[in-house]
Each structure stands twice: as structure tokens, then as C-alpha cells.
Design an enzyme around this catalytic site. Structure first.
Site, PDB file in Angstrom:
ATOM      1  N   ALA A  23       0.811  -1.223   0.000  1.00 48.75           N
ATOM      2  CA  ALA A  23       0.000   0.000   0.000  1.00 48.75           C
ATOM      3  C   ALA A  23       0.839   1.264   0.000  1.00 48.75           C
ATOM      4  O   ALA A  23       0.414   2.304  -0.512  1.00 48.75           O
ATOM      5  CB  ALA A  23      -0.937  -0.007   1.200  1.00 48.75           C
ATOM      6  N   ASP A 103      -5.269  -1.596  -7.138  1.00 42.92           N
ATOM      7  CA  ASP A 103      -5.636  -0.327  -7.758  1.00 42.92           C
ATOM      8  C   ASP A 103      -5.305  -0.204  -9.233  1.00 42.92           C
ATOM      9  O   ASP A 103      -5.590   0.829  -9.850  1.00 42.92           O
ATOM     10  CB  ASP A 103      -4.977   0.834  -6.996  1.00 42.92           C
ATOM     11  CG  ASP A 103      -3.477   0.608  -6.766  1.00 42.92           C
ATOM     12  OD1 ASP A 103      -2.796   0.094  -7.682  1.00 42.92           O
ATOM     13  OD2 ASP A 103      -2.994   0.924  -5.660  1.00 42.92           O
ATOM     14  N   HIS A 120      -3.707 -10.078  -4.514  1.00 46.52           N
ATOM     15  CA  HIS A 120      -4.943  -9.713  -3.817  1.00 46.52           C
ATOM     16  C   HIS A 120      -6.022  -9.231  -4.780  1.00 46.52           C
ATOM     17  O   HIS A 120      -7.027  -8.669  -4.352  1.00 46.52           O
ATOM     18  CB  HIS A 120      -4.671  -8.657  -2.745  1.00 46.52           C
ATOM     19  CG  HIS A 120      -3.894  -9.188  -1.587  1.00 46.52           C
ATOM     20  ND1 HIS A 120      -3.238  -8.366  -0.673  1.00 46.52           N
ATOM     21  CD2 HIS A 120      -3.660 -10.462  -1.164  1.00 46.52           C
ATOM     22  CE1 HIS A 120      -2.627  -9.115   0.243  1.00 46.52           C
ATOM     23  NE2 HIS A 120      -2.872 -10.382  -0.048  1.00 46.52           N
ATOM     24  N   CYS A 131     -18.184 -18.681 -13.432  1.00 42.35           N
ATOM     25  CA  CYS A 131     -17.468 -18.993 -14.675  1.00 42.35           C
ATOM     26  C   CYS A 131     -16.192 -18.164 -14.854  1.00 42.35           C
ATOM     27  O   CYS A 131     -15.393 -18.449 -15.743  1.00 42.35           O
ATOM     28  CB  CYS A 131     -18.382 -18.815 -15.888  1.00 42.35           C
ATOM     29  SG  CYS A 131     -18.737 -17.087 -16.325  1.00 42.35           S
TER      30      CYS A 131
END
Length: 250
Positions: A23, A103, A120, A131
Site C-alpha cells: 500500500a 488499484d 490480492h 465462470c
């Protein structure tokens, strides 16, 4: 020795560089992190995967966060750190970017999608839980505004942003690829990760165990600092600008 020159020298000497980002690289673009005071989880509770699947109310809440941009995970612009990584990929130094971020800023900053391993997930689009079909978010705004269930056009399965939620299994293929890249690297550069969230934080550990040198650039100390060849508690963008200048003028 100048810290930027130290890192530039390590990059210059390496054949396969793995970049691992958290982050901290995206906070420099204005994207909030998760756990610090003022971060995402101090403002709202995470919606667990099991609750999303089981409860229409929770799904509605999750989609409202997406379209109101409550979490602030998308819509920012890449910064100098992202652009420096893209340049290192273009130079052939960085073979893969493993990121904890959702992001899409590495791709927006110029890193080819096939070089980014998003362990993530990604908040900029949605996927079908059945699907796996990709859906663009703007295509889903109309059913959200009409308070309809948001489902796949292919199989009518539930849709969810392509992030990995609490309680959701990690993507095995991406973890396997990240592990392989870590074990093949001779330099692992951590940029902006506190290295406390596992299994993601285990990727740099694997690199070290395989003989890779470790560099950690983070505002705060981490538990892996004792195993690093170089630790820099500084801002990522300005440092990486100096690193690129050192590489280009050598």
C-alpha cells in the site's frame, strides 16, 4: 554512500529483479491504505466473502461502496514510483511485479499486464464467481441503480469485484507464479509493504531463502529488516527518481 546509488548499483548487478509492492507505494498517489489510522478499515468494516455470497444485503452494500467509491481504491494516477518500476521492466531488469495492491496503478503506469502478479486481485473490474468471466464496472452501474441483483451475462452467477476478500481463497495460480519468480530472482525489492499480511509477505522470504538479496523501502521498520541487504525508511517516488537518474547516468 548515497542510498539511491546503493540501490542503483544493486539493480545494475542483478540479472532478475523481483519487485514486491504494498500500500505504501500507492498512498503517494492518494490511495488510502487498509490498516493505519484513517485507512480503509478504520472507516468501514470489511465484508467477508462468505457474507457477500450468502446475503443480498451485503452484496448491495459492497456494490454501493464500489459505485460511491467509498474505499477510494481506484481512480488515482500512477506516481513516480510506479513509473520507475515500469522503466525497469522496459529495461529488462525487473522480470515481475508482485503486488498486494488492487488499484491497477502498475498497469496504468506502464507495466505490461503479463508482468504484474496481483495476489490480492484488482478492484477496477468484476469477475463472475462461477465462470470467471470479466465484466467492466460501468456495465454494472445500471442494474445497481435499479436495485437489481448483479449477475453474469454468461451464466447468471454472482458478480464481485476481482479483489480477494477476507475469507476468500488466495489465487493458487498467481501464488505459484509469484513463488517461482521469487525463487528465480537474485534481487527482491520491497516497496511500501509492512510485510505483516501472509501469505503475501512470504514471497520476499522465499526470495531470501533462495539466495536473493533483499531491499526494503518502507516508511516504517518491518519484521524482515534484519534479513535485508539494504533498508531505507523513506518516500518511494523521490528515491526511485534518484535511482533511475543514477542508472541512466552511469
Amino acid at each position: 554512500m548515497n542510498h539511491a546509488k546503493q540501490l542503483a548499483d544493486l539493480i545494475r548487478a542483478a540479472d532478475r529483479v523481483l519487485v514486491f509492492t504494498g500500500a505504501g507505494i500507492s498512498t503517494e498517489s492518494g490511495i488510502p491504505d487498509f490498516r493505519s489510522p484513517g485507512g480503509v478499515w478504520s472507516k468501514m468494516q470489511p465484508i467477508y466473502f462468505q457474507d457477500f455470497v450468502a446475503s443480498r444485503e451485503k452484496r448491495r452494500e459492497a456494490w454501493t461502496r464500489v459505485f460511491n467509491k467509498s474505499a477510494g481504491w481506484v481512480g488515482a494516477s500512477p506516481n513516480d514510483g510506479h513509473r520507475a518500476i515500469a522503466k525497469l521492466v522496459e529495461m529488462g531488469k525487473v522480470t515481475a511485479v508482485v503486488t498486494q495492491n488492487v488499484d491497477n496503478l502498475h498497469q496504468d503506469g506502464g507495466v505490461p499486464d503479463d508482468k504484474v502478479i496481483e495476489i490480492h486481485g484488482n478492484a477496477s473490474y468484476a469477475k463472475c464467481l462461477d465462470c470467471g468471466m470479466r465484466h467492466e464496472l460501468e456495465e454494472l452501474r445500471a442494474p445497481w441503480e435499479a436495485d437489481e441483483e448483479i449477475v453474469c451475462v454468461n451464466c447468471a452467477g454472482l458478480l464481485k469485484t476481482a479483489t480477494i476478500s477476507f475469507g476468500q481463497a488466495m489465487p493458487e495460480d498467481k501464488m505459484e507464479r509469484a513463488t517461482a519468480e521469487a525463487e528465480a530472482s537474485d534481487l527482491c525489492i520491497v516497496l511500501g509493504s509492512s510485510l505483516v499480511v501472509y501469505p503475501a509477505a512470504g514471497i520476499p522470504v522465499m526470495a531470501v531463502r533462495a539466495g536473493s538479496r533483499l531491499v526494503i523501502v518502507n516508511r516504517e521498520p518491518t519484521d524482515l529488516d534484519p534479513y535485508a541487504h539494504l533498508v531505507l525508511n523513506t518516500e518511494i517516488g523521490p528515491l526511485m527518481n534518484e535511482v533511475m537518474e543514477a542508472l541512466e547516468t552511469a
